[in-house]
Design an enzyme around this catalytic site. Structure first.
Site, PDB file in Angstrom:
ATOM      1  N   HIS A  58       0.828  -1.203   0.000  1.00  0.00           N
ATOM      2  CA  HIS A  58       0.000   0.000   0.000  1.00  0.00           C
ATOM      3  C   HIS A  58       0.864   1.255   0.000  1.00  0.00           C
ATOM      4  CE1 HIS A  58      -3.512  -2.473   0.856  1.00  0.00           C
ATOM      5  NE2 HIS A  58      -4.279  -1.389   0.844  1.00  0.00           N
ATOM      6  N   ARG A 114      -1.243   1.976   7.581  1.00  0.00           N
ATOM      7  CA  ARG A 114      -0.984   0.536   7.563  1.00  0.00           C
ATOM      8  C   ARG A 114      -0.323   0.074   8.859  1.00  0.00           C
ATOM      9  NH1 ARG A 114      -4.215  -1.804   4.758  1.00  0.00           N
ATOM     10  NH2 ARG A 114      -2.845  -3.519   4.145  1.00  0.00           N
ATOM     11  N   HIS A 142       1.568  -3.559   9.074  1.00  0.00           N
ATOM     12  CA  HIS A 142       2.949  -3.243   8.746  1.00  0.00           C
ATOM     13  C   HIS A 142       3.668  -2.582   9.907  1.00  0.00           C
ATOM     14  CE1 HIS A 142       2.805  -4.307   4.516  1.00  0.00           C
ATOM     15  NE2 HIS A 142       1.626  -3.732   4.453  1.00  0.00           N
ATOM     16  N   ASP A 170       8.736  -0.972   7.558  1.00  0.00           N
ATOM     17  CA  ASP A 170       8.174  -1.426   6.283  1.00  0.00           C
ATOM     18  C   ASP A 170       7.821  -0.239   5.402  1.00  0.00           C
ATOM     19  OD1 ASP A 170       8.300  -4.026   7.279  1.00  0.00           O
ATOM     20  OD2 ASP A 170       6.175  -4.097   7.811  1.00  0.00           O
TER      21      ASP A 170
END
Length: 239
Positions: free
Chosen positions: A155, A188, A194, A198
């Protein structure tokens, strides 16, 4: 009466487009697309002292889930990129309404997806909610998300690339677009899907993709088409 008719026509165009949406083809090939495995650092192990920062943000993210930011993170998960970034761009983006812009940003997003998958499948880092066996922000998608990996964030990579591509069309919107991309990525972490490292890696990977796209002839030609479409629609909206 004409307003109602126009609205119904617009809805029909969108509905028809939604039924046949296909992600645009990428601009880069496996040979020309940046390989994050070659330049991104390996994901942090839980025994690494630097993992403390990831753990801090994981705990912070859980605290945000009942806030407006948490609610936005929940909505962002399944949202298409053109939906997520239309407001920041200042124009409704949709395959059926802005095909040239969608082909440009969507194609760049396809490159981001492929580059991200390459790194994910190489390192196979567990997602935070899997690592700690705790609920995520979106429990209804946990089973599917658990099959995929955490590093880098798909994403986040797609969001950054999408935002930077749109900024090439409308530079005046760059600040708003990048703010949206950062919050889209940070969401996220809030979701528990995540770690902070990340999404940090995603920003680096996205920058490398944009560099490769800048030298791609097909991307540059499509950018000119997207700019022309944008100018035409903006002019039409002022009438």
């Amino acid at each position: 009466m004409w307003v109602i008719s126009a609205f119904l026509i617009l809805c029909g165009v969108i509905a028809q487009a939604q039924a046949v949406i296909a992600y645009p083809e990428p601009f880069l090939t496996d040979e020309t697309r940046p390989d994050g495995v070659l330049f991104l650092p390996a994901p942090l192990e839980v025994t690494d002292p630097a993992f403390c920062n990831d753990f801090y943000y994981y705990q912070w993210g859980k605290q945000q889930r009942e806030t407006p930011f948490g609610e936005q993170a929940r909505k962002d998960g399944p949202m298409e990129l053109y939906e997520a970034f239309s407001e920041a761009f200042g124009m409704t983006i949709h395959p059926g309404l802005t095909p040239e812009i969608d082909n440009l940003a969507g194609g760049a997003g396809s490159d981001a997806h492929r580059a991200n998958k390459r790194v994910k499948n190489y390192y196979q880092r567990k997602r935070p909610f899997v690592q700690f066996a705790e609920p995520s922000l979106v429990p209804e998608t946990e089973e599917e998300e658990a099959k995929d990996y955490s590093y880098p964030s798909g994403h986040a990579t797609r969001g950054y690339v999408y935002a930077m591509t749109l900024a090439l069309i409308e530079p005046d919107s760059a600040n708003v677009l990048m703010k949206r991309a950062y919050e889209y990525a940070l969401g996220r972490v809030v979701a528990g899907y995540h770690y902070k490292s990340d999404i940090d890696a995603s920003a680096i990977l996205a920058a490398s993709i944009m560099g490769a796209l800048a030298g791609n002839d097909a991307f540059r030609k499509q950018l000119e088409k997207a700019k022309a479409e944008y100018a035409r629609l903006k002019k039409k909206a002022k009438k």
